[in-house]
Scaffold this active site. Structure first.
Site, mmCIF file in Angstrom:
data_model
loop_
_atom_site.group_PDB
_atom_site.id
_atom_site.type_symbol
_atom_site.label_atom_id
_atom_site.label_comp_id
_atom_site.label_asym_id
_atom_site.label_seq_id
_atom_site.Cartn_x
_atom_site.Cartn_y
_atom_site.Cartn_z
ATOM 1 C CB CYS A 260 4.320 11.671 15.276
ATOM 2 S SG CYS A 260 3.360 12.048 14.117
HETATM 3 N N1 SAJ Z 1 0.673 17.918 23.727
HETATM 4 C C1 SAJ Z 1 0.723 17.490 25.297
HETATM 5 N N2 SAJ Z 1 1.535 19.062 25.521
HETATM 6 C C2 SAJ Z 1 1.375 20.197 25.005
HETATM 7 C C3 SAJ Z 1 1.691 19.663 23.795
HETATM 8 C C4 SAJ Z 1 1.438 18.385 23.013
HETATM 9 O O1 SAJ Z 1 0.078 17.991 25.662
HETATM 10 O O2 SAJ Z 1 2.328 20.983 25.317
HETATM 11 C C5 SAJ Z 1 -0.068 16.731 23.514
HETATM 12 C C6 SAJ Z 1 -1.279 16.192 22.608
HETATM 13 O O3 SAJ Z 1 -2.189 16.769 23.499
HETATM 14 C C7 SAJ Z 1 -0.979 14.995 21.830
HETATM 15 C C8 SAJ Z 1 0.032 14.643 21.588
HETATM 16 O O4 SAJ Z 1 0.794 16.213 22.704
HETATM 17 O O5 SAJ Z 1 -1.354 14.018 22.973
HETATM 18 C C9 SAJ Z 1 1.124 15.106 20.210
HETATM 19 O O6 SAJ Z 1 1.027 16.622 20.420
HETATM 20 P P1 SAJ Z 1 1.779 17.206 19.163
HETATM 21 O O7 SAJ Z 1 1.142 19.188 18.457
HETATM 22 O O8 SAJ Z 1 3.007 17.248 18.955
HETATM 23 O O9 SAJ Z 1 1.109 16.943 17.418
HETATM 24 P P2 SAJ Z 1 0.725 16.076 16.772
HETATM 25 O O10 SAJ Z 1 1.605 14.618 16.373
HETATM 26 O O11 SAJ Z 1 -0.516 15.931 15.921
HETATM 27 O O12 SAJ Z 1 1.724 16.203 15.144
HETATM 28 C C10 SAJ Z 1 3.184 16.992 15.419
HETATM 29 C C11 SAJ Z 1 3.359 17.899 15.175
HETATM 30 N N3 SAJ Z 1 3.107 19.522 15.854
HETATM 31 C C12 SAJ Z 1 4.005 19.659 16.094
HETATM 32 O O13 SAJ Z 1 4.829 20.817 15.970
HETATM 33 C C13 SAJ Z 1 3.254 21.242 17.215
HETATM 34 C C14 SAJ Z 1 4.907 18.171 14.540
HETATM 35 O O14 SAJ Z 1 6.420 18.014 15.720
HETATM 36 C C15 SAJ Z 1 5.947 16.203 13.500
HETATM 37 O O15 SAJ Z 1 5.001 17.376 12.287
HETATM 38 C C16 SAJ Z 1 4.152 15.673 13.669
HETATM 39 O O16 SAJ Z 1 3.512 15.385 14.796
HETATM 40 C C17 SAJ Z 1 4.988 14.388 12.677
HETATM 41 O O17 SAJ Z 1 3.921 14.103 11.929
HETATM 42 O O18 SAJ Z 1 6.115 14.118 13.287
#
Ligand code: SAJ
Length: 423
Positions: A260
């Site tokens: 995403c």
């Molecule tokens: N990441 C970082 N630093 C951060 C946060 C995340 O490097 O501070 C990285 C994570 O390790 C990962 C990527 O970014 O590789 C994405 O992480 P994410 O926490 O956004 O998680 P996703 O992609 O599994 O899920 C996200 C959902 N997560 C959160 O809101 C916390 C949300 O944004 C959406 O509901 C979902 O994508 C979607 O399906 O769109």
């Protein structure tokens, strides 16, 4: 009422389970026969779904799955929860949305509600789905209802799930909005927030994920700069977090994974060009996030150099393949890029991930290995790429010779014997 869910992945299966638990009869549709098989045997394959709940609703006949899309003729409402990836030119690929809409159109009947949940560029519902459905001669808002409602599943999140997360709904007509909102209100506990059109709902989802992408890009850029300035970025972020308003902590990492956050903003970039607009922030954040695997490998080269070792031939233990902690999903994981680089530099590496048994990179199959004392003691460097809770960080800190930690995963360890560096 009978509800259909097209696409039984990490969005569709939890949604199908919630709708069945709310008392609806649910038919799940998927093109993958083995997924259909597993659902019909009550076998769960999505981490966020409770195994017993799936078994129960399948046993009592409330949920069944099929590859036969003609059964759509039996449903009163259907949600489209199929992937919206990018193709190799970073262009949106809405072909799964189109094929789902075409399958639904074949069996569209009066008073049916269709809701698109897949994350996509603003305009998809009215420019792609609506025309396909109206080819049947049925008119939206009069003969059938069409709305957009973005999924907000956060894989592995133990607090927020499909049932309790607020939902945004935007219908093509007010009637469509009303019907769609009523259905979600009958299934979900969270607030159902209605907006004036599908475009508003499509854009708000993109804003949510672009917001994350950009802020992670900022954290990564700050990490690169802090490294050059000899400042601990993790200490900086913890200090900034003391501001009780107006700051939200994001952390640097080995890159941006998942299906995403790295992808959705480029749906907007692509659509913006149609309006002659160039979304610079998104591109720059993407460049910075994509730079992190190189930055990580460069850092471990420098550490090995201190021991007179080249990366070529160095024993590297990569801890973590999944794109974030405590999940088994490695789609778009930055570790895939790091593995490619370690291959390119002929490092003698192994990967460890209790949640991922094997994975493929560039057509090559990799098996993850057990994290043993021997592996820790013989590795020239241990690279922590995913901060899985299952890892024993005390042991890693005491047995490894050198560690490069891209997640500040060792923050809780009192004494680290190893030569330790973090992003
Ligand atoms: N990441 C970082 N630093 C951060 C946060 C995340 O490097 O501070 C990285 C994570 O390790 C990962 C990527 O970014 O590789 C994405 O992480 P994410 O926490 O956004 O998680 P996703 O992609 O599994 O899920 C996200 C959902 N997560 C959160 O809101 C916390 C949300 O944004 C959406 O509901 C979902 O994508 C979607 O399906 O769109």
């Amino acid at each position: 009422a009978v509800i259909g869910v097209v696409g039984l992945g990490y969005v569709g299966l939890p949604l199908a389970v919630e709708k069945a638990k709310a008392g609806y009869k649910v038919i799940g549709f998927d093109i993958l026969p083995n997924r259909v098989e597993q659902v019909n045997q009550g076998i769960n394959y999505i981490g966020d779904v409770v195994d017993e709940e799936l078994k129960e609703i399948v046993k009592n006949g409330q949920l069944r799955a099929t590859t036969d899309y003609s059964l759509i003729s039996e449903v009163d409402a259907v949600a489209i929860c199929v992937p919206t990836p990018l193709d190799k030119y970073q262009q949106p690929n809405v072909s799964y949305v189109e094929s789902s809409a075409k399958s639904i159109a074949k069996y569209l009947h009066p008073d049916m509600l269709v809701v698109l949940e897949s994350t996509t560029y603003p305009g998809t519902t009215e420019e792609v789905v609506q025309p396909i459905l109206e080819e049947t001669g049925l008119k939206v808002g009069k003969d059938f209802y069409l709305a957009y409602s973005p999924e907000r599943v956060d894989p592995g999140n133990k607090v927020f799930n499909t049932k309790n997360t607020p939902k945004v709904v935007g219908g093509v007509t007010p009637e469509c909005t009303k019907v769609a909102a009523a259905l979600y209100r009958s299934v979900l506990d969270g607030e159902v927030h209605v907006v004036s059109s599908p475009k508003v709902a499509e854009m708000e989802k993109i804003l949510e994920n672009t917001f994350r992408n950009i802020n992670i890009g900022l954290a990564n850029e700050m990490a690169i700069l802090c490294n050059k300035m000899g400042i601990d970025i993790w200490e900086v972020i913890d200090a900034a977090k003391t501001k009780p308003y107006g700051f939200m902590a994001f952390y640097p990492g080995p890159g941006l994974g998942g299906h995403c956050i790295p992808i959705d903003p480029f749906y907007l970039t692509w659509k913006a060009r149609e309006y002659n607009y160039h979304t610079r922030l998104i591109e720059v954040a993407g460049e910075i996030n994509n730079e992190m695997p190189d930055f990580v490998v460069d850092r471990i080269m420098k550490i090995l150099n201190r021991y007179g070792k080249a990366l070529n031939g160095a024993k590297v233990a990569v801890l973590g393949v999944a794109y974030k902690k405590d999940i088994d999903d490695y789609r778009e994981s930055p570790v895939m890029e790091i593995v490619k680089l370690l291959e390119k530099y002929n490092a003698d590496f192994v990967t460890v991930d209790p949640h991922v048994k094997n994975f493929r990179v560039d057509g090559k199959e990799y098996e993850t290995v057990e994290l043993t004392d021997e592996l820790l003691e013989t590795a020239d460097i241990v690279l922590i790429t995913t901060d899985h809770s299952a890892f024993d960080y005390e042991k890693i800190g005491s047995k490894a010779k050198a560690i490069f930690d891209t997640r500040n995963a060792m923050k809780g360890v009192q004494k680290i014997e190893a030569d330790y560096e973090k992003l």
